[in-house]
Design a protein around this motif. Structure first.
Motif, PDB file in Angstrom:
ATOM      1  N   PRO A 288      71.644 -22.307  16.450  1.00 36.23           N
ATOM      2  CA  PRO A 288      72.460 -23.456  16.361  1.00 36.23           C
ATOM      3  C   PRO A 288      71.778 -24.684  16.419  1.00 36.23           C
ATOM      4  CG  PRO A 288      72.230 -22.582  18.630  1.00 36.23           C
ATOM      5  CD  PRO A 288      71.556 -21.532  17.540  1.00 36.23           C
ATOM      6  N   PRO A 289      72.016 -25.644  15.472  1.00 38.12           N
ATOM      7  CA  PRO A 289      71.423 -26.944  15.159  1.00 38.12           C
ATOM      8  C   PRO A 289      71.029 -27.731  16.545  1.00 38.12           C
ATOM      9  CG  PRO A 289      73.729 -27.243  14.571  1.00 38.12           C
ATOM     10  CD  PRO A 289      73.535 -25.754  14.887  1.00 38.12           C
ATOM     11  N   ASP A 290      70.138 -28.553  16.398  1.00 37.15           N
ATOM     12  CA  ASP A 290      69.872 -29.294  17.648  1.00 37.15           C
ATOM     13  C   ASP A 290      70.910 -30.130  18.100  1.00 37.15           C
ATOM     14  OD1 ASP A 290      67.576 -29.879  19.519  1.00 37.15           O
ATOM     15  OD2 ASP A 290      67.923 -31.994  18.668  1.00 37.15           O
ATOM     16  N   ASP A 291      71.993 -30.719  17.508  1.00 36.01           N
ATOM     17  CA  ASP A 291      72.849 -31.594  17.970  1.00 36.01           C
ATOM     18  C   ASP A 291      74.185 -30.705  18.286  1.00 36.01           C
ATOM     19  OD1 ASP A 291      74.083 -30.695  15.630  1.00 36.01           O
ATOM     20  OD2 ASP A 291      74.601 -32.485  14.951  1.00 36.01           O
ATOM     21  N   MET A 292      74.066 -29.474  18.707  1.00 36.14           N
ATOM     22  CA  MET A 292      75.265 -28.413  19.037  1.00 36.14           C
ATOM     23  C   MET A 292      75.013 -27.654  20.341  1.00 36.14           C
ATOM     24  SD  MET A 292      76.378 -25.095  17.350  1.00 36.14           S
ATOM     25  CE  MET A 292      77.071 -24.066  18.569  1.00 36.14           C
TER      26      MET A 292
ATOM     27  N   ARG B 105      77.536 -31.450  22.894  1.00 31.10           N
ATOM     28  CA  ARG B 105      76.192 -31.177  23.764  1.00 31.10           C
ATOM     29  C   ARG B 105      76.409 -31.258  25.251  1.00 31.10           C
ATOM     30  NH1 ARG B 105      70.693 -33.168  21.090  1.00 31.10           N
ATOM     31  NH2 ARG B 105      69.806 -32.018  22.714  1.00 31.10           N
ATOM     32  N   VAL B 106      76.088 -30.295  25.793  1.00 34.04           N
ATOM     33  CA  VAL B 106      76.618 -30.186  27.306  1.00 34.04           C
ATOM     34  C   VAL B 106      75.644 -31.315  28.116  1.00 34.04           C
ATOM     35  CG1 VAL B 106      76.751 -28.732  29.474  1.00 34.04           C
ATOM     36  CG2 VAL B 106      77.596 -27.969  27.264  1.00 34.04           C
ATOM     37  N   ASP B 107      74.459 -31.356  27.978  1.00 32.21           N
ATOM     38  CA  ASP B 107      73.728 -32.393  28.806  1.00 32.21           C
ATOM     39  C   ASP B 107      73.879 -33.635  28.549  1.00 32.21           C
ATOM     40  OD1 ASP B 107      71.776 -33.389  30.268  1.00 32.21           O
ATOM     41  OD2 ASP B 107      70.020 -32.438  29.044  1.00 32.21           O
ATOM     42  N   PRO B 108      74.362 -34.520  29.487  1.00 30.12           N
ATOM     43  CA  PRO B 108      74.737 -35.973  29.048  1.00 30.12           C
ATOM     44  C   PRO B 108      73.572 -36.646  28.898  1.00 30.12           C
ATOM     45  CG  PRO B 108      75.007 -35.403  31.575  1.00 30.12           C
ATOM     46  CD  PRO B 108      74.768 -34.102  30.772  1.00 30.12           C
ATOM     47  N   ALA B 109      72.145 -36.271  29.125  1.00 30.59           N
ATOM     48  CA  ALA B 109      70.979 -36.954  29.040  1.00 30.59           C
ATOM     49  C   ALA B 109      70.852 -37.184  27.416  1.00 30.59           C
ATOM     50  CB  ALA B 109      70.036 -36.323  29.704  1.00 30.59           C
ATOM     51  N   GLN B 110      71.330 -36.207  26.873  1.00 31.38           N
ATOM     52  CA  GLN B 110      71.138 -36.178  25.157  1.00 31.38           C
ATOM     53  C   GLN B 110      72.038 -37.315  24.490  1.00 31.38           C
ATOM     54  OE1 GLN B 110      68.644 -34.538  24.034  1.00 31.38           O
ATOM     55  NE2 GLN B 110      68.035 -33.678  25.882  1.00 31.38           N
ATOM     56  N   GLY B 111      73.122 -37.497  25.307  1.00 36.57           N
ATOM     57  CA  GLY B 111      74.162 -38.561  24.663  1.00 36.57           C
ATOM     58  C   GLY B 111      74.083 -39.823  24.843  1.00 36.57           C
TER      59      GLY B 111
END
Length: 214
Positions: free
Chosen positions: A155-159, A173-179
């Motif tokens: 999977p690509p990094d954003d998925m 993305r499941v982790d909210p820290a990445q958004g």
């Protein structure tokens, strides 16, 4: 004669009453169904806004020709929402199967997209693997016609989770820290709502060259 006439009139009244009630029931069903659909889509939009998910986006078509089985095909962006593919589909190679682990060959899955399928792809390995409770919840959604749940090999990094139909995509993305600041973590209930809304809108979409599914 009067008694017979009254009986005929009564029968007509009953028949027309049944017809009117039937029409009213059909109208109420469609009104209720439209309300359900509207609430589902509204909930999905709110979830996407509150979590680290995109809204559904229409993409360009990146090919739709058949290549010989076994021909390597590269897809971009990933997971694919269109593209060249092999002349066999999930329905022909894996009849009745909707939940896959390991993944089938991606060109087979893309052929099913061409036939109107919705595919739910997810990250299966590593620190960011989709939590088991979300995968289990999505298995129940995918266990129906023209829907598949497939782990994406690289999977690509954003998925971490993605829904695709032909030319349509929604990614999470499941982790909210990445958004964005304020994003919350995606839950199993969130994922199910997003999946059901995407399926409702885009399964057997008119964008798919060979829908309805075959």
């Amino acid at each position: 004669m009067r008694r017979t006439r009254r009986a005929q009139i009564l029968r007509r009244v009953i028949i027309w009453g049944v017809v009117v009630l039937g029409i009213a029931a059909v109208v109420l069903f469609f009104v209720y169904r439209a309300g359900q659909r509207s609430r589902l889509l509204d909930s999905a939009r709110e979830i996407a806004d509150a979590t680290n998910c995109t809204q559904p986006v229409q993409e360009a078509e990146f090919g739709n020709t058949h290549e010989d089985v076994g021909t390597p095909i590269e897809y971009s962006p990933e997971p694919p929402s269109s593209g060249n593919h092999w002349p066999v589909s999930l329905a022909t190679e894996f009849p009745g199967q909707h939940i896959f682990d390991p993944a089938p060959d991606i060109p087979i899955a893309v052929h099913s997209l061409e036939h109107g399928w919705v595919i739910i792809w997810y990250r299966a390995e590593g620190d960011r693997a989709l939590p088991d409770e979300i995968v289990s919840a999505l298995e129940e959604v995918a266990d129906q016609g023209e829907v598949a749940l497939i782990p994406y090999p690289e999977p690509p990094d954003d998925m971490d989770l993605s829904f695709t139909s032909w030319q349509m995509r929604q990614t999470c993305r499941v982790d909210p820290a990445q958004g964005e600041p304020g994003d919350r973590e995606l839950t199993a209930d969130d994922a199910v709502t997003l999946a059901r809304a995407f399926i409702e809108q885009f399964r057997n979409s008119t964008l798919a060259p060979e829908a309805p599914a075959a």
